[in-house]
Design an enzyme around this catalytic site. Structure first.
Site, PDB file in Angstrom:
ATOM      1  N   VAL A  14       0.830  -1.213   0.000  1.00  0.00           N
ATOM      2  CA  VAL A  14       0.000   0.000   0.000  1.00  0.00           C
ATOM      3  C   VAL A  14       0.868   1.268   0.000  1.00  0.00           C
ATOM      4  CG1 VAL A  14      -1.721   1.283   1.323  1.00  0.00           C
ATOM      5  CG2 VAL A  14      -1.955  -1.188   1.055  1.00  0.00           C
ATOM      6  N   LYS A 105      -7.394  -0.261   9.635  1.00  0.00           N
ATOM      7  CA  LYS A 105      -8.744  -0.442  10.206  1.00  0.00           C
ATOM      8  C   LYS A 105      -8.713  -0.835  11.681  1.00  0.00           C
ATOM      9  CE  LYS A 105      -8.169  -4.682   7.993  1.00  0.00           C
ATOM     10  NZ  LYS A 105      -7.165  -4.339   7.040  1.00  0.00           N
ATOM     11  N   GLU A 129     -10.086   7.130   5.092  1.00  0.00           N
ATOM     12  CA  GLU A 129     -10.913   6.525   4.031  1.00  0.00           C
ATOM     13  C   GLU A 129     -10.407   5.126   3.657  1.00  0.00           C
ATOM     14  OE1 GLU A 129     -13.761   7.881   1.890  1.00  0.00           O
ATOM     15  OE2 GLU A 129     -13.668   5.704   1.960  1.00  0.00           O
ATOM     16  N   GLY A 134     -10.971  -0.452   0.973  1.00  0.00           N
ATOM     17  CA  GLY A 134      -9.950  -0.038   0.012  1.00  0.00           C
ATOM     18  C   GLY A 134     -10.317   1.168  -0.824  1.00  0.00           C
ATOM     19  N   GLY A 187      -2.269 -14.307  -3.315  1.00  0.00           N
ATOM     20  CA  GLY A 187      -1.869 -13.194  -2.439  1.00  0.00           C
ATOM     21  C   GLY A 187      -3.043 -12.486  -1.781  1.00  0.00           C
ATOM     22  N   GLU A 190      -3.675 -14.326   3.716  1.00  0.00           N
ATOM     23  CA  GLU A 190      -2.375 -14.434   4.377  1.00  0.00           C
ATOM     24  C   GLU A 190      -2.071 -15.916   4.635  1.00  0.00           C
ATOM     25  OE1 GLU A 190      -0.795 -11.587   5.837  1.00  0.00           O
ATOM     26  OE2 GLU A 190      -2.336 -10.216   5.090  1.00  0.00           O
ATOM     27  N   ASP A 201     -11.540  -9.041  10.140  1.00  0.00           N
ATOM     28  CA  ASP A 201     -11.293  -7.902   9.264  1.00  0.00           C
ATOM     29  C   ASP A 201     -12.611  -7.175   8.946  1.00  0.00           C
ATOM     30  OD1 ASP A 201      -9.407  -6.658   6.989  1.00  0.00           O
ATOM     31  OD2 ASP A 201     -11.297  -7.213   6.053  1.00  0.00           O
ATOM     32  N   LYS A 205     -14.114  -3.259  10.132  1.00  0.00           N
ATOM     33  CA  LYS A 205     -14.658  -2.293   9.174  1.00  0.00           C
ATOM     34  C   LYS A 205     -16.108  -1.956   9.518  1.00  0.00           C
ATOM     35  CE  LYS A 205     -11.678  -4.142   5.501  1.00  0.00           C
ATOM     36  NZ  LYS A 205     -11.648  -5.176   4.454  1.00  0.00           N
TER      37      LYS A 205
HETATM   38  N1  HSE Z   1      -7.742  -8.587   3.760  1.00  0.00           N
HETATM   39  C1  HSE Z   1      -8.732  -7.644   3.350  1.00  0.00           C
HETATM   40  C2  HSE Z   1      -9.668  -8.293   2.350  1.00  0.00           C
HETATM   41  C3  HSE Z   1      -8.189  -6.387   2.757  1.00  0.00           C
HETATM   42  O1  HSE Z   1      -9.474  -9.446   1.970  1.00  0.00           O
HETATM   43  O2  HSE Z   1     -10.606  -7.640   1.933  1.00  0.00           O
HETATM   44  C4  HSE Z   1      -7.715  -5.417   3.792  1.00  0.00           C
HETATM   45  O3  HSE Z   1      -8.730  -5.096   4.689  1.00  0.00           O
END
Ligand code: HSE
Length: 425
Positions: A14, A105, A129, A134, A187, A190, A201, A205
């Site tokens: 990023v 986040k 943002e 993303g 990719g 992880e 995750d 958000k």
């Molecule tokens: N790992 C997240 C996703 C992206 O797969 O959307 C970063 O928040």
């Protein structure tokens, strides 16, 4: 022309994407925004990596102290991730009066109150943002684009990794573990995929987005979370037969009963606009009392999409003399007067293995009836020698009623529960 200096902390995917956008579009921003944005400093543990990616050696800093004492740096961009060094460096930058732009986040979700307090005290800006979805401009939309509305609901596919896995399972017939391996190879996921596949995750958000949409703090602990690691090919195929597509949905609702926030694998009708959001794409579907439905769609991760959100924040900060703070309430815990719904309402998909003999359906319907659960449709999808698979779709009902009924299924002596999933009715 106004000149604005930027420092980038962390030069991974990023950080590098942000750097490239700023370099390639420097003249565009001079022309269209009347501002000259220059990368003055990059802080990266692996200095050689930054240099090999085009950063001039004298711009690669050795410490956060060097970055924040640089008078040419006005805006600090944090692309480190996590809540260790990232939190420390962001706080140091805010205390030095530098505006911060972050894509983190977890940091925003857990420490927004602390960051915002420091930002206000030191008259620095704080923009995030890129922390949610993303390149999809959902935060600016909530803060500016739909602020006229009372937002009643938000439904989103806000994790690309799980959407990729579920798409492969749905359209390619892959097993969960094969789809996960493929996501890792590309990719998206992880090596340790827990944060994505178990819904952490998406929960970070959703906590941020629902705080903004509903104008109150929605702490992470209030977000009901369930991941996709238990989803089977049988569920996906049975849902498909009934006209549904399975997605990891993040749902936020606000009503007179309170705020409901949850992340869980959920069936949606194949005609719903979110059903065709496939692969690693993300989308958020917002309903406001004045505007009605609005849907935003795009890439939720990646170097340039996330860099796009970061650079948009940089431009905003660089072209506004007043800092605009979010509508987060400035405290860690939920507000005392904010009610949260725990026994939420939903329709359900319930898959049972049953004995294939007379009287079985009567026993199951009696149990459901006793718990005030009304059945919309029921199909038998497979039968073996003396066993069958029964799939039931219910009308909207209370979560607790379903949990009670499911807990008692074994007592019928004729059925066992294989899976329970929510359905957007
Ligand atoms: N790992 C997240 C996703 C992206 O797969 O959307 C970063 O928040």
């Amino acid at each position: 022309m106004k000149k604005v200096g930027v420092a980038i902390l962390g030069f991974g995917v990023v950080g590098n994407g942000t750097y490239r956008i700023l370099k390639e579009h420097r003249e565009l921003y001079q022309r269209t925004q009347e501002v000259d944005i220059v990368v003055e400093s990059v802080l990266e543990r692996n200095k050689e990596r930054a240099i090999s990616l085009g950063v001039e050696e004298d711009k690669v800093a050795s410490s956060i102290a060097e970055v924040i004492s640089n008078p040419d740096v006005n805006i600090v961009v944090e692309c480190i991730g996590g809540i260790g060094a990232a939190r420390e460096f962001v706080m140091a930058a805010l205390h030095a009066g530098k505006t911060v732009v972050t894509s983190n986040k977890e940091l925003v979700c857990k420490y927004s109150h602390e960051l915002e307090r420091a930002a206000k005290r030191h008259n620095a800006g704080l923009y995030f943002e890129a922390s949610c979805v993303g390149g999809v401009p959902i935060i600016r939309t909530l803060l500016d684009g739909v602020q006229a509305n009372n937002i009643t609901s938000m439904m989103g596919i806000i994790n690309g990794t799980t959407n990729y896995i579920l798409t492969k399972m749905t359209n390619g017939g892959a097993s969960y573990s094969d789809a996960l391996k493929e996501a890792q190879r590309l990719g998206y996921a992880e090596a340790d995929p827990t944060a994505d596949v178990e819904g952490f995750d998406a929960a970070y958000k959703l906590s941020i987005l629902s705080s903004l949409a509903f104008h109150t703090k929605v702490p992470l602990g209030k977000v009901f979370r369930e991941g996709i690691s238990g989803v089977s090919q049988e569920d996906i195929q049975d849902g498909k037969r009934l006209g549904y597509v399975l997605k990891l949905l993040a749902v936020g609702k606000q009503s007179e009963n309170g705020i409901e926030v949850r992340v869980n694998p959920t069936f949606i009708r194949k005609e719903h606009p979110l059903a065709s959001v496939n692969d690693s794409f993300n989308a958020v579907y917002i309903t406001g009392d004045a505007v009605g439905d609005v849907m935003l769609y795009g890439r939720g991760a990646g170097d340039l999409p996330t860099g796009s959100a970061i650079v948009s924040d940089i431009i905003y900060a660089a072209t506004h003399s007043e800092n605009k703070y979010s509508t987060f309430k400035n405290n860690a815990a939920a507000e005392k007067d904010t009610k949260f719904v725990s026994d939420f309402r939903s329709a359900y998909y319930i898959r049972l293995t049953v004995q294939d003999k007379s009287g079985v359906l009567a026993k199951i319907s009696a149990l459901f009836g006793k718990n005030n659960i009304s059945i919309v449709e029921m199909i038998q999808t497979e039968s073996g020698e003396d066993k069958a698979t029964l799939v039931i779709i219910t009308h909207e009902t209370h979560e607790l009623a379903v949990r009670n009924a499911v807990a008692k299924i074994d007592d019928t002596g004729v059925a066992t529960v294989e899976s329970v999933l929510r359905v957007v009715s």
